[in-house]
Design an enzyme around this catalytic site. Structure first.
Site, short mmCIF file in Angstrom:
data_model
loop_
_atom_site.label_atom_id
_atom_site.label_comp_id
_atom_site.label_asym_id
_atom_site.label_seq_id
_atom_site.Cartn_x
_atom_site.Cartn_y
_atom_site.Cartn_z
N ASP A 160 -2.86 -5.44 -13.39
CA ASP A 160 -4.10 -5.36 -12.52
C ASP A 160 -5.14 -5.94 -13.09
OD1 ASP A 160 -3.13 -4.16 -10.20
OD2 ASP A 160 -2.48 -2.43 -11.50
N GLU A 199 0.75 0.77 0.46
CA GLU A 199 1.23 1.08 -1.14
C GLU A 199 -0.03 1.78 -1.79
OE1 GLU A 199 1.55 -2.26 -4.66
OE2 GLU A 199 1.64 -2.93 -2.73
#
Length: 276
Positions: A71, A60
């Site tokens: 995030d 990824e």
């Protein structure tokens, strides 16, 4: 399996790369998340190659963005460093195309909607596919608002991987499962990415609920960092994504050891997954 080419608004779509379906033929795959260009382009490429050599089932690739809302601090930091080094969406695609020539496993791009919209859905989807990308994860593109992106990505032959969270209702799990091309991505906690100490009973209960509802495979991420996390989720996930822990390794390791240390971490997780 239905091998007929699907139709999108009267036009034939390209089937997604078959290697994504192959991900789930054996042991649950371990999928490393690495931010493109962090801590440098060369170290990123070396780390991705080392992870694949250690048994990663896919890679990824994070597309750096100035406001990565899903995030936590570690991946936010990696995005800031990559952007400061001049990484752009175009250079992410160029770097990904280079990576495609050095590894055989599927590449999945993970990034946010704004840069994709700026490039244009059709242009980005075609460029990503030409760079050897198999699928994408766009966290801030919810499935019920993703019609234009779904059309463009399917026509280009890209898989869509949508997120399921612990707060996702049963009805919505079914919708996300239906619209995810090959598999979906279960966020292990209601929060942002980051290394966590253990896997809670609530996380296991949530994944058991998804297992009852989903017809396609799903992977789990956000907090997976150690072999004991993988063992604790035995039978509850089709694969495992590890990100923040690898960012920490790349941040703290000498440049000459960074890729090797990433490979060691992935190898340990792959061994744990193969024991399921």
């Amino acid at each position: 399996m239905n091998t007929q080419t699907p139709t999108i608004h009267g036009q034939k779509a390209v089937l997604p790369p078959p290697e994504l379906a192959e991900l789930f033929r054996g042991s649950p795959p371990v999928i490393p998340f690495l931010t493109a260009g962090f801590p440098s382009r060369d170290v990123f490429l070396d780390a991705a190659k080392a992870a694949c050599d250690a048994g990663a089932g896919a890679v990824e690739v994070g597309m750096p963005f100035s406001d990565p809302l899903a995030d936590g601090p570690a991946i936010q930091y990696s995005s800031q460093v990559a952007l400061a080094h001049g990484m752009t969406l175009s250079s992410v695609l160029e770097t990904t195309a280079h990576l495609r020539r050095t590894i055989e496993v599927p590449i999945i791009l993970m990034g946010y909607l704004n840069p994709v919209m700026q490039m244009g859905f059709t242009t980005f989807a075609r460029a990503a596919r030409n760079a050897g990308v198999a699928g994408t994860i766009i966290p801030d593109c919810p499935v019920d608002e993703a019609g234009g992106w779904i059309d463009a990505s399917q026509k280009a032959g890209l898989a869509n991987i949508f997120l399921i969270a612990p707060t996702t209702t049963n009805k919505r799990v079914v919708v996300i499962d239906r619209h995810s091309t090959v598999f979906s991505y279960c966020v292990s906690v209601a929060g942002v990415t980051g290394v966590r100490r253990d896997v809670s009973a609530a996380t296991r209960a949530y994944l058991r609920r998804v297992r009852r509802l989903a017809r396609k495979p799903y992977v789990v991420g956000f907090g997976i960092s150690r072999p004991e996390h993988v063992r604790a989720l035995h039978g509850l996930a089709g694969g495992f994504v590890v990100g923040s822990a690898l960012v920490g390794i790349l941040k703290d390791s000498p440049r000459t050891r960074a890729a090797t240390n990433v490979g060691k971490a992935i190898s340990a997780l792959v061994r744990a997954a193969s024991q399921q």
